[in-house]
Scaffold this motif. Structure first.
Motif, mmCIF file in Angstrom:
data_model
loop_
_atom_site.group_PDB
_atom_site.id
_atom_site.type_symbol
_atom_site.label_atom_id
_atom_site.label_comp_id
_atom_site.label_asym_id
_atom_site.label_seq_id
_atom_site.Cartn_x
_atom_site.Cartn_y
_atom_site.Cartn_z
ATOM 1 N N UNK A 290 0.821 -1.100 0.072
ATOM 2 C CA UNK A 290 0.051 -0.075 -0.049
ATOM 3 C C UNK A 290 0.884 1.321 0.200
ATOM 4 N N UNK A 291 1.978 1.211 0.891
ATOM 5 C CA UNK A 291 2.741 2.424 0.869
ATOM 6 C C UNK A 291 3.611 2.734 -0.283
ATOM 7 N N UNK A 292 3.935 1.551 -1.043
ATOM 8 C CA UNK A 292 4.672 1.621 -2.437
ATOM 9 C C UNK A 292 3.727 2.118 -3.492
ATOM 10 N N UNK A 293 2.535 1.649 -3.445
ATOM 11 C CA UNK A 293 1.467 1.924 -4.569
ATOM 12 C C UNK A 293 1.102 3.394 -4.220
ATOM 13 N N UNK A 294 0.930 3.907 -3.189
ATOM 14 C CA UNK A 294 0.692 5.563 -3.463
ATOM 15 C C UNK A 294 -0.697 5.717 -3.050
ATOM 16 N N UNK A 295 -0.987 6.691 -2.237
ATOM 17 C CA UNK A 295 -2.350 6.934 -2.152
ATOM 18 C C UNK A 295 -3.217 6.239 -1.042
ATOM 19 N N UNK A 296 -2.711 5.556 -0.338
ATOM 20 C CA UNK A 296 -3.209 4.845 0.790
ATOM 21 C C UNK A 296 -2.384 4.799 2.013
ATOM 22 N N UNK A 297 -1.631 5.881 2.183
ATOM 23 C CA UNK A 297 -0.974 6.295 3.466
ATOM 24 C C UNK A 297 -1.819 6.257 4.608
ATOM 25 N N UNK A 298 -3.153 6.726 4.772
ATOM 26 C CA UNK A 298 -3.864 6.960 5.827
ATOM 27 C C UNK A 298 -4.306 5.655 6.346
ATOM 28 N N UNK A 299 -4.757 4.868 5.263
ATOM 29 C CA UNK A 299 -5.265 3.684 5.806
ATOM 30 C C UNK A 299 -3.912 2.775 6.566
ATOM 31 N N UNK A 300 -2.795 2.703 5.878
ATOM 32 C CA UNK A 300 -1.821 1.940 6.691
ATOM 33 C C UNK A 300 -1.536 2.743 7.875
ATOM 34 N N UNK A 301 -1.566 3.970 8.058
ATOM 35 C CA UNK A 301 -1.366 4.687 9.527
ATOM 36 C C UNK A 301 -2.477 4.079 10.619
ATOM 37 N N UNK A 302 -3.662 4.175 9.955
ATOM 38 C CA UNK A 302 -4.804 3.473 10.948
ATOM 39 C C UNK A 302 -4.493 2.130 11.404
ATOM 40 N N UNK A 303 -4.226 1.252 10.577
ATOM 41 C CA UNK A 303 -4.098 -0.151 10.795
ATOM 42 C C UNK A 303 -2.733 -0.401 11.531
ATOM 43 N N UNK A 304 -1.801 0.289 11.372
ATOM 44 C CA UNK A 304 -0.330 0.090 12.273
ATOM 45 C C UNK A 304 -0.364 0.801 13.474
ATOM 46 N N UNK A 305 -0.709 2.197 13.358
ATOM 47 C CA UNK A 305 -0.440 3.163 14.529
ATOM 48 C C UNK A 305 -1.633 3.636 15.374
ATOM 49 N N UNK A 306 -2.697 3.822 14.765
ATOM 50 C CA UNK A 306 -3.925 4.267 15.406
ATOM 51 C C UNK A 306 -4.586 2.852 15.913
ATOM 52 N N UNK A 307 -4.479 1.832 15.450
ATOM 53 C CA UNK A 307 -5.140 0.716 15.886
ATOM 54 C C UNK A 307 -4.168 -0.451 15.894
ATOM 55 N N UNK A 308 -4.918 -1.610 16.515
ATOM 56 C CA UNK A 308 -4.119 -3.000 16.586
ATOM 57 C C UNK A 308 -4.496 -3.712 15.293
ATOM 58 N N UNK A 309 -5.073 -3.390 14.459
ATOM 59 C CA UNK A 309 -6.089 -4.019 13.352
ATOM 60 C C UNK A 309 -4.811 -4.935 12.718
ATOM 61 N N UNK A 310 -3.631 -4.282 12.362
ATOM 62 C CA UNK A 310 -2.648 -4.902 11.726
ATOM 63 C C UNK A 310 -2.348 -6.341 12.483
ATOM 64 N N UNK A 311 -2.015 -6.294 13.706
ATOM 65 C CA UNK A 311 -1.837 -7.678 14.500
ATOM 66 C C UNK A 311 -2.720 -8.357 14.696
ATOM 67 N N UNK A 312 -4.137 -7.798 14.647
ATOM 68 C CA UNK A 312 -5.308 -8.753 14.697
ATOM 69 C C UNK A 312 -5.574 -9.406 13.382
ATOM 70 N N UNK A 313 -5.276 -8.809 12.179
ATOM 71 C CA UNK A 313 -5.571 -9.406 10.911
ATOM 72 C C UNK A 313 -4.509 -10.608 10.645
ATOM 73 N N UNK A 314 -3.030 -10.164 11.227
ATOM 74 C CA UNK A 314 -2.048 -11.392 11.181
ATOM 75 C C UNK A 314 -2.451 -12.402 11.759
ATOM 76 N N UNK A 315 -3.051 -12.574 13.086
ATOM 77 C CA UNK A 315 -3.332 -13.580 13.843
ATOM 78 C C UNK A 315 -4.367 -14.283 13.301
ATOM 79 N N UNK A 316 -5.307 -13.664 12.538
ATOM 80 C CA UNK A 316 -6.595 -14.235 11.677
ATOM 81 C C UNK A 316 -6.085 -15.206 10.810
ATOM 82 N N UNK A 317 -5.285 -14.516 9.987
ATOM 83 C CA UNK A 317 -4.594 -15.356 8.773
ATOM 84 C C UNK A 317 -3.450 -16.378 9.102
#
Length: 475
Positions: A290-317
């Motif tokens: 997403x970061x390299x693609x461009x235009x989706x930095x806000x979503x990446x920031x929410x998933x990693x910094x504002x919430x713990x969704x990145x960790x939760x999604x990793x556990x689900x997968x």
């Protein structure tokens, strides 16, 4: 009498000689032994104007800490005492934020001290190479010229560091790292150039890959404790093993713990969720995409910094579940108001409505809406579903003003996680239709009285009595 005096004098002379001998031996033992080795030790002392002292006192604090942890100060002091050196120093951001955390843990482990020393010595050239000595300086053609320099690294495979120039004339080290601060620190015995990233020798990368593969192979999978049947007081038979790659036994909602911020629960027991997949790495890959693609930095920031969704999604997968992410772009995320994000758990609830517990691609979703018209997809925000339909040759999610179109299809697809870019933020239908209450004059709500239900026989009696004029109404 004279012989006795001679004997006393002779005895006193002997005692005096022994005393002098003891004092001489003690004094000689107390004095330090002067040898060539001590002279060489004192010769390796460096002054305060050395490049090593400048490195330890400079803004390259992360590199200085690694040099001290690698026990290389004495080695570098001996090198500087004999010749000049050139140090390519990565900035603190490259060593603190951009470095892979797993790779950093590998370097700081005591058993990997040699790998850390190789890595640091690969950044040092025994010789002085200033910005003016860089290949291509002062010539008409800046690109194409390459100069190879030996490093302090012991391995022959990692003993050559190429210095080149880019298309625009920038100085490049090892073909990957640009020199951001040439001649940053200049001292009589060396020079320090600031570079933008870490230089990793091939042997260190191979050691890291070998250790990581061994760790994944030798990992012990946890098993649940034996369960006793309360009726028979015997151990229950373990469930049949789930083959690798099979879908999980529990639905995705049962694998998530309840609460304002949903988090995946651990594996329920034997036979379910043995972590055949590396979900953390897959989530990290799609966020980097997403970061390299461009235009989706806000979503990446929410998933990693504002919430713990990145960790939760990793556990689900990792438990075997699949996910489709409907990713709003930065323009859509910028339209969110403060009220929409200020409530506790609001960012998580918004993102949960964009996570579909299915693996869908652009082709599969478009074929579905072409065939069935409208398709409802489950989301991780129970019980809300997102509606998809065909519109203008694409897939449209939602309805009315809160709709969004499939804008960037198939940004990331790896068989477990699918990321589809959309041009709007989706909200459930109830929230879209909900209107804010006016603060000026709140509307008065009339009192509603429920109609009482009576028996059929009483209704017939009331109707008969009403026909004779005794009752005007039975209600």
């Amino acid at each position: 009498m004279s012989s006795l005096k001679n004997y006393d004098a002779f005895f006193s002379l002997i005692i005096f000689s022994i005393t002098v001998l003891i004092v001489t031996t003690t004094t000689a033992a107390a004095l330090p032994i002067q040898n060539p080795s001590s002279n060489s030790t004192h010769s390796t002392q460096i002054n305060s104007n050395s490049v090593l002292v400048a490195l330890l006192d400079s803004h390259y604090t992360e590199l200085s800490e690694l040099v001290e942890k690698a026990l290389l100060l004495q080695t570098l002091e001996q090198t500087v005492s004999g010749q000049n050196i050139t140090i390519f120093a990565p900035n603190n951001e490259a060593l603190e934020r951009q470095m892979d955390p797993e790779f950093k843990r590998f370097l700081l482990e005591p058993r990997n001290l040699k790998s850390l020393q190789k890595l640091l010595l690969f950044h040092i050239i025994p010789g002085r190479v200033g910005s003016e000595q860089w290949p291509g300086h002062g010539t008409g053609t800046r690109t194409g010229s390459v100069s190879h320099h030996k490093t302090l690294c012991v391995d022959e495979s990692d003993n050559h560091l190429p210095l080149t120039r880019g298309n625009t004339g920038e100085r490049i080290v090892n073909g990957v790292a640009k020199v951001t601060r040439p001649d940053d620190v200049i001292r009589p015995d060396g020079v320090i150039h600031g570079i933008e990233r870490l230089l990793v020798p091939r042997s260190v990368q191979e050691d890291f890959n070998r250790r990581r593969s061994l760790a994944s192979i030798s990992a012990v999978l946890p098993e649940g404790a034996p369960v006793v049947d309360p009726r028979t007081h015997r151990l229950k038979k373990p469930a049949a093993p789930v083959p690798a790659g099979a879908p999980p036994v529990l639905p995705v909602y049962d694998a998530m713990a309840p609460g304002p911020s949903l988090a995946p629960a651990p594996a329920p027991g034997p036979g379910t969720g043995h972590r055949h997949f590396d979900g953390e790495s897959q989530v990290k890959d799609f966020i980097q995409t997403l970061l390299h693609y461009g235009g989706y930095n806000e979503l990446a920031d929410i998933l990693v910094n504002l919430t713990s969704l990145a960790t939760e999604m990793g556990k689900l997968v990792s438990e075997g579940y699949v996910l489709t992410v409907l990713a709003p772009n930065d323009e859509a995320m910028a339209k969110l108001t403060t009220d929409q994000l200020s409530d506790p758990g609001a960012p998580e609830q918004i993102m949960y409505y964009h996570l579909v517990p299915e693996y869908q691609t652009e082709e599969s979703m478009y074929n579905s809406v072409r065939r069935f018209g409208k398709v409802e997809y489950d989301t991780l925000r129970l019980p809300h579903k997102v509606v998809a339909e065909e519109a203008d040759g694409s897939v449209k999610f939602g309805s009315g003003e809160g709709s969004a179109y499939l804008f960037d299809p198939d940004i990331y697809t790896d068989g477990r996680i699918s990321v589809q870019g959309i041009d709007g933020v989706l909200f459930p239908v109830e929230e879209v239709k909900e209107k804010p209450v006016s603060k000026v004059a709140p509307a008065t709500v009339g009192k509603v009285v429920a109609t009482q239900r009576r028996g059929k026989l009483l209704e017939v009696a009331c109707s008969i009595a009403g026909s004779f004029g005794h009752f005007t109404s039975c209600y």
